[in-house]
Design an enzyme around this catalytic site. Sequence first.
Site, mmCIF file in Angstrom:
data_model
loop_
_atom_site.group_PDB
_atom_site.id
_atom_site.type_symbol
_atom_site.label_atom_id
_atom_site.label_comp_id
_atom_site.label_asym_id
_atom_site.label_seq_id
_atom_site.Cartn_x
_atom_site.Cartn_y
_atom_site.Cartn_z
ATOM 1 N N TYR A 121 -2.464 0.475 10.512
ATOM 2 C CA TYR A 121 -2.316 -0.029 9.136
ATOM 3 C C TYR A 121 -0.926 0.320 8.602
ATOM 4 C CZ TYR A 121 -3.623 -0.912 4.234
ATOM 5 O OH TYR A 121 -3.691 -1.390 2.946
ATOM 6 N N SER B 259 0.847 -1.198 0.000
ATOM 7 C CA SER B 259 0.000 0.000 0.000
ATOM 8 C C SER B 259 0.878 1.241 0.000
ATOM 9 C CB SER B 259 -0.871 -0.003 1.257
ATOM 10 O OG SER B 259 -1.546 1.230 1.403
HETATM 11 C C1 8X3 Z 1 -4.956 1.774 0.876
HETATM 12 C C2 8X3 Z 1 -4.403 3.117 0.787
HETATM 13 O O1 8X3 Z 1 -4.108 5.423 1.794
HETATM 14 O O2 8X3 Z 1 -6.101 4.239 2.495
HETATM 15 O O3 8X3 Z 1 -3.996 0.775 1.031
HETATM 16 O O4 8X3 Z 1 -3.946 3.598 3.329
HETATM 17 S S1 8X3 Z 1 -4.646 4.106 2.169
#
Ligand code: 8X3
Length: 247
Positions: A147, A134
Amino acid sequence: MTDRRTAVVTGASSGIGAATARRLAAEGFDVVLGARRVDRLAEVAEACGPSARSLVLDVTDQASVDAFCEAAGPCAVLVNNAGGALGLDPIATADDERWQRMYDTNVMGTMRMTRALLPALIASGDGHVVMVGSIAAHEPYPGGAGYNAAKFATRAFTQVLRQEILGEPVRVTEVDPGMVETEFSLVRFDGDAERAAAVYEGVTPLTADDVADCIAFAVTRPSHVNIDTLVVLARDQAGARQVHRRT
Ligand code: 8X3
């Protein structure tokens, strides 16, 4: 005897995983699709053609990974796609359980699948591990810590893997998308459709097929060519939090 090669795709019941399975099948791979949602998985497998197989897989469970990999058999390509984000909460109110789940799927799941299939990938004589990462692996942003931490970890894992297996006939590629309109935001926001839709409002985001296209590009280069990292953003996105919205 057949010279068709097998590609394993995790998280293949929807979004980028499903699109990648379909695309790799179209490129001539026998695809093995793994995910927890077996009904949806079977539908995607059917769309991939007669040689596709769907097998239940929970990458957070070692026994499930073992059973899946044994049933999958020999393979040449592993696409580690299973993962995702949960919430957008600041660190001050971080939820232990969400952080744990993000780590279990994105990081531990990737490690379990790679560890389990590495011998088969090496034995294929021309293996390839693709990590679906990502933009969050490159750019931290407020609310993203759980995340970000998971995707930064996966990126570190990928770079270590590339170094550790240097000399083996296995390529390692990381594909890092920005905004992709899939169930990603719906999952992140616990099924809040309005909040999920707002993420893509006024923007032309990437589609799952756009990312599958990048994965297929990396996988179909000649064997001596290793695409290390592909960061892929929509034209409307210049960074994790820099998005142009038409009003
Ligand atoms: C998804 C992109 O910017 O929402 O992996 O983390 S973000």
